[in-house]
Enzyme design. Structure first.
Site, PDB file in Angstrom:
ATOM      1  N   HIS A  53       0.816  -1.222   0.000  1.00  0.00           N
ATOM      2  CA  HIS A  53       0.000   0.000   0.000  1.00  0.00           C
ATOM      3  C   HIS A  53       0.844   1.265   0.000  1.00  0.00           C
ATOM      4  O   HIS A  53       0.314   2.346  -0.225  1.00  0.00           O
ATOM      5  CB  HIS A  53      -0.939   0.004   1.211  1.00  0.00           C
ATOM      6  CG  HIS A  53      -2.041  -1.000   1.104  1.00  0.00           C
ATOM      7  ND1 HIS A  53      -3.320  -0.677   0.721  1.00  0.00           N
ATOM      8  CD2 HIS A  53      -2.041  -2.344   1.289  1.00  0.00           C
ATOM      9  CE1 HIS A  53      -4.069  -1.756   0.695  1.00  0.00           C
ATOM     10  NE2 HIS A  53      -3.316  -2.795   1.044  1.00  0.00           N
ATOM     11  N   ASP A  95       3.503   9.375  -0.884  1.00  0.00           N
ATOM     12  CA  ASP A  95       2.306   8.637  -0.490  1.00  0.00           C
ATOM     13  C   ASP A  95       2.084   7.525  -1.492  1.00  0.00           C
ATOM     14  O   ASP A  95       2.233   7.759  -2.702  1.00  0.00           O
ATOM     15  CB  ASP A  95       1.092   9.590  -0.490  1.00  0.00           C
ATOM     16  CG  ASP A  95       0.113   9.291   0.632  1.00  0.00           C
ATOM     17  OD1 ASP A  95       0.029   8.123   1.039  1.00  0.00           O
ATOM     18  OD2 ASP A  95      -0.577  10.229   1.093  1.00  0.00           O
TER      19      ASP A  95
HETATM   20  P1  ADQ Z   1      -3.014   6.196   4.795  1.00  0.00           P
HETATM   21  O1  ADQ Z   1      -1.601   6.651   4.907  1.00  0.00           O
HETATM   22  O2  ADQ Z   1      -3.753   6.079   6.064  1.00  0.00           O
HETATM   23  O3  ADQ Z   1      -3.120   4.819   3.969  1.00  0.00           O
HETATM   24  P2  ADQ Z   1      -4.929   7.720   2.972  1.00  0.00           P
HETATM   25  O4  ADQ Z   1      -5.080   6.942   1.728  1.00  0.00           O
HETATM   26  O5  ADQ Z   1      -4.779   9.195   2.741  1.00  0.00           O
HETATM   27  O6  ADQ Z   1      -3.685   7.305   3.811  1.00  0.00           O
HETATM   28  O7  ADQ Z   1      -6.185   7.583   3.936  1.00  0.00           O
HETATM   29  C1  ADQ Z   1      -6.841   6.399   4.162  1.00  0.00           C
HETATM   30  C2  ADQ Z   1      -8.222   6.654   4.795  1.00  0.00           C
HETATM   31  O8  ADQ Z   1      -8.101   7.237   6.100  1.00  0.00           O
HETATM   32  C3  ADQ Z   1      -9.122   7.563   3.981  1.00  0.00           C
HETATM   33  O9  ADQ Z   1     -10.325   6.892   3.777  1.00  0.00           O
HETATM   34  C4  ADQ Z   1      -9.318   8.798   4.849  1.00  0.00           C
HETATM   35  O10 ADQ Z   1     -10.624   9.347   4.780  1.00  0.00           O
HETATM   36  C5  ADQ Z   1      -9.061   8.275   6.239  1.00  0.00           C
HETATM   37  N1  ADQ Z   1      -8.533   9.387   7.058  1.00  0.00           N
HETATM   38  C6  ADQ Z   1      -7.348   9.990   6.910  1.00  0.00           C
HETATM   39  N2  ADQ Z   1      -7.223  10.998   7.803  1.00  0.00           N
HETATM   40  C7  ADQ Z   1      -8.361  11.028   8.507  1.00  0.00           C
HETATM   41  C8  ADQ Z   1      -8.854  11.847   9.556  1.00  0.00           C
HETATM   42  N3  ADQ Z   1      -8.110  12.836  10.036  1.00  0.00           N
HETATM   43  N4  ADQ Z   1     -10.097  11.576  10.052  1.00  0.00           N
HETATM   44  C9  ADQ Z   1     -10.822  10.572   9.553  1.00  0.00           C
HETATM   45  N5  ADQ Z   1     -10.412   9.775   8.552  1.00  0.00           N
HETATM   46  C10 ADQ Z   1      -9.210   9.991   8.035  1.00  0.00           C
HETATM   47  C11 ADQ Z   1      -2.230   3.918   3.299  1.00  0.00           C
HETATM   48  C12 ADQ Z   1      -1.231   4.561   2.331  1.00  0.00           C
HETATM   49  C13 ADQ Z   1      -1.970   5.383   1.272  1.00  0.00           C
HETATM   50  C14 ADQ Z   1      -3.004   4.526   0.561  1.00  0.00           C
HETATM   51  C15 ADQ Z   1      -3.865   3.762   1.562  1.00  0.00           C
HETATM   52  C16 ADQ Z   1      -4.766   2.729   0.861  1.00  0.00           C
HETATM   53  O11 ADQ Z   1      -0.305   5.378   3.030  1.00  0.00           O
HETATM   54  O12 ADQ Z   1      -1.054   5.928   0.332  1.00  0.00           O
HETATM   55  O13 ADQ Z   1      -3.831   5.349  -0.246  1.00  0.00           O
HETATM   56  O14 ADQ Z   1      -3.075   3.061   2.512  1.00  0.00           O
HETATM   57  O15 ADQ Z   1      -3.984   1.841   0.104  1.00  0.00           O
END
Ligand code: ADQ
Length: 463
Positions: free
Chosen positions: A157, A365
């Site tokens: 991921h 990311d």
């Molecule tokens: P993350 O680094 O967690 O995931 P991201 O894809 O931006 O990053 O977010 C994942 C989920 O978390 C989203 O559905 C978002 O809405 C939720 N989220 C983030 N911040 C939040 C907040 N402050 N409050 C509530 N919800 C929040 C990892 C990788 C990413 C990749 C995902 C999926 O780092 O690059 O996109 O996995 O593969």
């Protein structure tokens, strides 16, 4: 066809089918598990004094979730240690934060072996297995050692780092060799895939053919880029629901005629929050007419707070946001609303909709789903503008965003100005193209592409 077994560090408990509080990944995997009558295996998040390997089963919504507890030492060395203090910073290009300690390596190997021991009895001959993310790179190898000949796929991921960075890891070769025990290894982006190619050909003396078949360490596996998407349908439904509407109205009221720039992230140094605050400060310094007319809402939910680098970035962000607010605020205007809590997905949908700009500027990311959620939550008649880092995997698919270099304050500041001034016709045109991509390349398409590629691999004989 056999059952699907998903193995990931954490699982999502069965239950909430509305998608309000469960993430898109959990929804997509649950749907696939239901379809294939499968099992989702992972750590319970709990620790006990000694490891027992005792499985706990939960069933709901047609999905079976099986979890196991770990020891506290495992949590420290495997989760807080190797996964989040060694691999996460390195894979996000932060070798300055990467800690190499032998106890972390040992913890990582031990937990992967423990998971494999625990899950092994659940595997039946016709099953196929899908392992997720950097916590579990050696899982395929551990399963093979236990005689599992089934098809096993792995999806990363997060980004795959450039070769020269990756080779700073003392056991880099071993880690890549372990990946060659899978049948299929998937990455988020072409960028990550090509960094991996580079390692295979330049470092491991292997080859990669035009179809993405990689040969090294005496084995041939399939590679591919499988960009993850949003559960677009359910997210858009949530965005039209009552909770989202309530939040939209609440935000509209609190705008008081001002325009909002919105950022939503896990509180993580890879998300570029400090650089974002400084770029916004630059915008304010260069645009006096915007004072009292604009504000930045930054939602940043604390995560991994047992890891020192996360405590440090949190303290820095408190300092930077406080300083900017102190310098620019007036009696009735605060330039940054900085919020350290999390919101449900339907609440977030309402918040995104109220933002004239979605500011998504990670320094690195894998994909970034917030960019896609921001797009999916917009009003088609009057959509906001997405500003997106060129270093998010999502940038490969979202060219109609204002794509910026998150390290350049001037670049981001210019994009904020441009976004706030953009005529409606251009906003609609860009949004339609972005939305088209979000709809087509959704999480279901991602999952189906990965599963199909895995099932297309030849079966091996059990060892
Ligand atoms: P993350 O680094 O967690 O995931 P991201 O894809 O931006 O990053 O977010 C994942 C989920 O978390 C989203 O559905 C978002 O809405 C939720 N989220 C983030 N911040 C939040 C907040 N402050 N409050 C509530 N919800 C929040 C990892 C990788 C990413 C990749 C995902 C999926 O780092 O690059 O996109 O996995 O593969």
């Amino acid at each position: 066809m056999g059952r699907l077994i998903v193995i990931s560090n954490r699982v999502s408990p069965p239950g909430d089918e509305t998608g309000a509080s469960v993430g898109g990944l959990a929804m997509a995997l649950s749907a696939a598990l239901r379809e294939h009558n499968g099992v989702w295996f992972g750590w319970s998040g709990r620790t006990t004094e000694t490891f027992t390997g005792q499985l706990s089963f939960q069933r709901g919504g047609g999905v079976t979730v099986a979890t196991v507890d770990l020891e506290d030492q495992d949590r420290q060395e495997y989760y807080n240690g190797y996964a989040n203090r060694t691999l996460w910073p390195l894979f996000h290009y932060r070798i300055d934060l990467s800690a190499y300690e032998r106890s972390f390596d040992e913890g990582y190997a031990r937990v992967n072996a423990r998971f494999a021991d625990t899950v092994r009895p659940l595997v039946e001959p016709q099953d196929f297995i899908w392992v997720h993310d950097y916590h579990l790179i050696p899982m395929g190898r551990e399963l093979r050692r236990r005689g599992v000949g089934n098809r096993i796929g792995f999806f990363l991921h997060i980004p795959w780092p450039a070769r020269r960075l990756f080779t700073t890891l003392p056991n880099h070769r071993e880690l890549v060799e372990a990946l060659f025990d899978y049948d299929l290894v998937g990455f988020q982006s072409e960028d990550a895939l090509s960094a991996f190619h580079d390692y295979v050909t330049q470092e491991a003396g292997g080859t990669v053919d035009a179809d993405g078949q990689a040969t090294a360490f005496g084995r041939t596996i399939q590679l591919g880029a499988f960009p993850i998407g949003l559960d677009a349908e359910t997210f858009m439904e949530a965005a039209e629901g009552e909770v989202a509407r309530g939040w939209r109205e609440r935000m509209q009221k609190s705008l008081a005629g001002r325009r909002m720039i919105v950022g939503v992230d896990r509180l993580d140094y890879s998300k570029g929050l400090e650089e974002r605050f400084l770029a916004y400060e630059e915008y304010l310094a260069r645009t006096p007419a915007a004072h009292e007319q604009v504000f930045l809402l930054q939602v940043a939910t604390p995560s991994r707070d047992e890891v020192p680098a996360y405590q440090e970035i949190r303290a820095r962000l408190d300092g930077v946001s406080g300083r900017i607010n102190g310098a620019f605020a007036t009696a009735d205007w605060v330039p940054i609303r900085y919020v350290n809590r999390s919101y449900r997905r339907d609440e977030l949908a309402g918040i995104y909709r109220a933002g004239a700009i979605g500011l998504v500027t990670p320094l690195r990311d894998g994909m970034n789903l917030v960019a896609k959620e921001y797009v999916a939550a917009q009003d088609p008649e009057d959509p906001g503008v997405l500003i997106l880092s060129q270093f998010a995997g999502a940038a490969e698919q979202m060219a109609e965003a204002l794509v910026v270099n998150p390290f350049s304050r001037e670049d981001v500041s210019d994009a904020i100005r441009r976004g706030l001034e953009m005529p409606r016709a251009e906003r609609v045109r860009r949004w339609e193209a972005l939305m088209d991509g979000v709809r087509t390349h959704d999480v279901v398409a991602w999952r189906d592409a990965f599963v199909a590629a895995l099932l297309a691999r030849p079966e091996r004989a059990a060892g």
